[in-house]
Design an enzyme around this catalytic site. Structure first.
Site, short mmCIF file in Angstrom:
data_model
loop_
_atom_site.label_atom_id
_atom_site.label_comp_id
_atom_site.label_asym_id
_atom_site.label_seq_id
_atom_site.Cartn_x
_atom_site.Cartn_y
_atom_site.Cartn_z
N TYR A 25 0.62 4.64 6.81
CA TYR A 25 0.50 5.45 5.59
C TYR A 25 -0.43 4.77 4.59
O TYR A 25 -1.34 5.41 4.02
CB TYR A 25 1.88 5.65 4.96
CG TYR A 25 1.82 6.31 3.60
CD1 TYR A 25 1.59 7.68 3.48
CD2 TYR A 25 1.99 5.56 2.43
CE1 TYR A 25 1.52 8.28 2.23
CE2 TYR A 25 1.94 6.16 1.19
CZ TYR A 25 1.70 7.52 1.09
OH TYR A 25 1.62 8.12 -0.16
N SER A 69 -2.56 6.34 -3.35
CA SER A 69 -1.25 5.70 -3.50
C SER A 69 -1.45 4.23 -3.80
O SER A 69 -2.46 3.62 -3.39
CB SER A 69 -0.44 5.84 -2.21
OG SER A 69 0.70 5.00 -2.23
#
Length: 248
Positions: A157, A144
């Site tokens: 995250y 990501s």
């Protein structure tokens, strides 16, 4: 777009029940690869496998939970019994739970770590003997943009995705000499079910961000995966960041 070099490959795609995973599995199957669809939701992957097979592809649905050693081991055994050796693995399964660090649930932290980091490692361990067996294979890890950009309430995250990015870099050195190309892809905003469980202020923030920056379709990421894994064997596109053109 057609990528002829994928014909005859055997791929495993985790998180294949929806979003990026389902789109990647479809792109690979449409280009001639045999595809094992891994996810927890049996009904979703069975439906997708049936669709791919009806369209002339070769796909099997394998119910698996990447947070379980036994589940991943069983999935690998099932895949080997049907397709034999795997030469393309896409680690896509992931969980995203934005929460302030001071009030976040430690259970949610553990869930993200177990899925986003340890899940990747479980799948890698299960299929590394396949990937290193014949001098040419691909490992694609979906990380990501959050691996190296800070976004409010996404600290844990982002940390799990930073681990995936670092792992990918290290694995190039470890697996590259055996002919395994390792590609780390860091998407920005992509339409997927990761958004569905986000509520409250975090949801409002995300909605405003999407309205301002735009969002990619899952099929856009799938095309990137198909492209990088179809390059000539001596070419490794090792690190890609894929963003909407208006996301900065």
């Amino acid at each position: 777009m057609t990528y002829e070099n994928l014909a005859g490959r055997t791929a495993v795609v985790t998180g294949a029940a929806s979003g990026i995973g389902a789109a990647v599995a479809t792109a690979l199957a449409d280009n001639g690869a045999r595809v094992a669809l891994l996810a927890r939701r049996s009904d979703r992957i069975e439906e997708l496998a049936a669709t791919l097979n009806a369209n002339g592809g070769q796909a099997i649905a394998v119910t698996a939970d990447v947070t379980s050693d036994a589940s991943v081991t069983g999935a690998a055994e099932r895949i080997h019994s049907v397709f034999d050796r795997v030469d393309l693995v896409v680690n896509n399964a992931g969980v995203m739970i934005p929460e302030p660090i001071d009030t976040a649930s430690t259970g949610n932290w553990q869930r993200m770590i177990d899925t986003n980091v340890t899940g990747v490692l479980r799948v890698l361990r299960a299929f590394t003997p396949d990937l290193t067996a014949d001098g040419h294979a691909d490992l694609v890890n979906i990380s990501s943009i959050g691996a190296h950009e800070y976004f409010k309430d996404y600290a844990v995250y982002g940390a799990t995705k930073a681990a995936v990015t670092y792992l990918s870099r290290s694995l190039r050195a470890e697996l590259g000499p055996a002919g395994v190309r390792v590609t780390n892809i860091e998407p920005g905003l992509v339409r997927s079910e990761l958004r569905d469980d986000i509520t409250g202020d975090a949801a409002a923030f995300l909605d405003d961000w999407i309205a301002e920056a735009g969002i990619l379709a899952a099929e856009d990421l799938a095309d990137v995966v198909a492209y990088v894994t179809s390059r000539p064997a001596h070419v490794n596109l090792r690190q890609l960041v894929a963003l909407p053109a208006t996301q900065f």
